[in-house]
Design an enzyme around this catalytic site. Structure first.
Site, short mmCIF file in Angstrom:
data_model
loop_
_atom_site.label_atom_id
_atom_site.label_comp_id
_atom_site.label_asym_id
_atom_site.label_seq_id
_atom_site.Cartn_x
_atom_site.Cartn_y
_atom_site.Cartn_z
N GLU A 137 47.80 37.96 34.82
CA GLU A 137 49.03 38.14 35.14
C GLU A 137 49.21 38.21 36.57
OE1 GLU A 137 50.10 41.11 31.01
OE2 GLU A 137 49.21 42.25 32.95
N CYS A 167 52.12 39.44 43.67
CA CYS A 167 50.88 40.17 43.62
C CYS A 167 50.24 39.28 42.61
CB CYS A 167 50.90 41.50 42.88
SG CYS A 167 49.68 42.21 42.52
N CYS A 183 37.82 41.52 35.39
CA CYS A 183 37.23 41.96 36.82
C CYS A 183 35.84 42.26 36.69
CB CYS A 183 38.00 43.43 37.07
SG CYS A 183 37.59 43.73 38.78
N CYS A 208 36.05 49.94 38.05
CA CYS A 208 36.91 51.13 38.28
C CYS A 208 37.48 51.83 37.10
CB CYS A 208 38.13 51.06 39.21
SG CYS A 208 37.42 50.13 40.79
N CYS A 262 41.32 51.95 36.32
CA CYS A 262 42.07 50.51 36.33
C CYS A 262 41.93 49.78 34.79
CB CYS A 262 41.38 49.82 37.21
SG CYS A 262 42.43 47.92 37.28
N GLU A 276 38.44 41.15 41.50
CA GLU A 276 38.06 41.70 42.85
C GLU A 276 38.13 40.32 43.68
OE1 GLU A 276 37.08 42.33 46.07
OE2 GLU A 276 37.19 44.14 44.95
N SER A 310 43.19 42.75 48.99
CA SER A 310 42.78 43.93 48.72
C SER A 310 41.47 43.99 47.98
CB SER A 310 44.11 44.65 47.89
OG SER A 310 43.68 46.00 47.47
N ASN A 364 49.51 55.23 37.92
CA ASN A 364 50.10 54.66 36.65
C ASN A 364 49.05 54.72 35.75
OD1 ASN A 364 52.43 53.30 38.19
ND2 ASN A 364 50.80 52.18 39.42
N CYS A 373 50.46 48.83 39.68
CA CYS A 373 49.24 48.99 40.05
C CYS A 373 48.23 49.60 38.99
CB CYS A 373 48.82 49.85 41.41
SG CYS A 373 49.60 48.86 42.99
#
Length: 346
Positions: free
Chosen positions: A94, A107, A114, A118, A121, A166, A197, A296, A339
């Site tokens: 996405e 973004c 990933c 985390c 997330c 990442e 990021s 979120n 996010c």
């Protein structure tokens, strides 16, 4: 047995020039094809109208263009656009277009799933299926640039690598994609309008500094206390804050580029005075600013947005120490585009 066709966008311009010479054609033909692939965004060889039919057939016999396809586009009430992007092997990532009155930001994702873990997330729950290729990253930007022109009547102005994955765990491909995005032969965007990021991979932050990259660096910090950070970001046990601090000091010494810390404040997790004091200490190591990001939810209720009073305490304490702090309100929450929410729900 059929010969497997090669991905033509894995070829450099020099390799394409050599390919044409080896096939009895002029080397400049490679320049033309390269321009079609990157600057003009050709989806098929038939799009290459200044190249003969015979040459296009020869390319078709030898190569494929593994272009992405926007499978589904969702528009939020606030104008945010989320793309579900299908890759050539059927996997989906996405990407998001975030509009403001003065700019539009893409973004983009760097991995399917990933590499990290985390707990807050949604993407981390998918686990990493594979890295994205440079062209797949580039194509997300091209698609969002087109949407920005179509819906907001202006070209894309900024890019953040804050989507799925990442970026520093797919370093080589991300750097190649950024090289294409910033090249006059690609999109010609300024690297100063690009922010990468990372959750904090010290060795790779140092490598970025050594490679003299020109884009900006943001770190998804969320706590400056090892015990808290490890509880919510378990990889911190492998890459503790002392190592991250050293890497960021190295980055700044090499680049003189200020770092942005991204920081979500959660109820009962990092909303106490000791958390604020630790963040202030961490901010003293290198020039930086702090973005306090609205949380979120991802359905399970373990993480809850801290109270307004707790956020105000952070803001007051940081500002009293002369640290630049911004509060970032999330966009696209109604379409799971904010996010931490990207998880292929669409």
């Amino acid at each position: 047995m059929a010969v497997k066709k090669k991905d033509i966008r894995a070829y450099t311009k020099d390799q394409l020039r050599s390919f044409f010479e080896e096939h009895g054609d002029k080397a400049f033909r490679g320049n033309q094809v390269y321009e079609w692939l990157w600057n003009k965004g050709a989806h098929s060889f038939d799009d290459m109208t200044n190249i003969s039919k015979a040459t296009r057939l020869m390319l078709e016999e030898n190569f494929v263009i593994n272009h992405i396809r926007v499978d589904q586009m969702q528009r939020s009430a606030d104008g945010t656009i989320k793309n579900a992007v299908r890759l050539h092997d059927g996997l989906i990532v996405e990407s998001v277009l975030i509009p403001t009155p003065t700019r539009t930001t893409a973004c983009v994702s760097s991995q399917v799933g990933c590499s990290l873990d985390c707990k807050f997330c949604a993407t981390a729950r998918l686990k990493r299926m594979r890295n994205l290729n440079p062209d797949e990253i580039y194509d997300q930007v091209v698609a969002i640039d087109k949407e920005s022109k179509l819906y907001y009547n202006r070209p894309l102005s900024n890019i953040v690598f804050m989507g799925m994955g990442e970026p520093l765990m797919n370093y080589n491909n991300v750097i190649k994609a950024i090289d294409k995005i910033t090249s006059p032969e690609g999109l010609g965007m300024s690297p100063r309008r690009i922010t990468l990021s990372t959750s904090g991979v010290p060795k790779m932050i140092k490598k970025m500094a050594d490679d003299e990259v020109k884009f900006r660096l943001a770190v998804s910090l969320h706590s400056a206390l090892d015990e808290v950070r490890t509880a919510i970001m378990p990889f911190n046990e492998t890459f503790p804050l002392t190592d991250l601090k050293e890497a960021l000091e190295y980055w700044y010494a090499k680049t003189k580029s200020r770092i942005t810390y991204e920081y979500v404040v959660w109820k009962g997790i990092n909303d106490k005075k000791k958390d604020i004091d630790a963040l202030i200490r961490f901010c003293s190591y290198v020039p930086c600013k702090v973005n306090l990001i609205e949380y979120n939810p991802i359905d399970d209720g373990e993480f809850q947005q801290a109270s307004s009073a707790a956020i105000d305490q952070y803001i007051s304490a940081l500002e009293n120490k002369g640290i630049v702090v911004n509060v970032r309100r999330s966009r696209g929450k109604d379409i799971d585009a904010a996010c931490g929410q990207l998880a292929n729900k669409s």
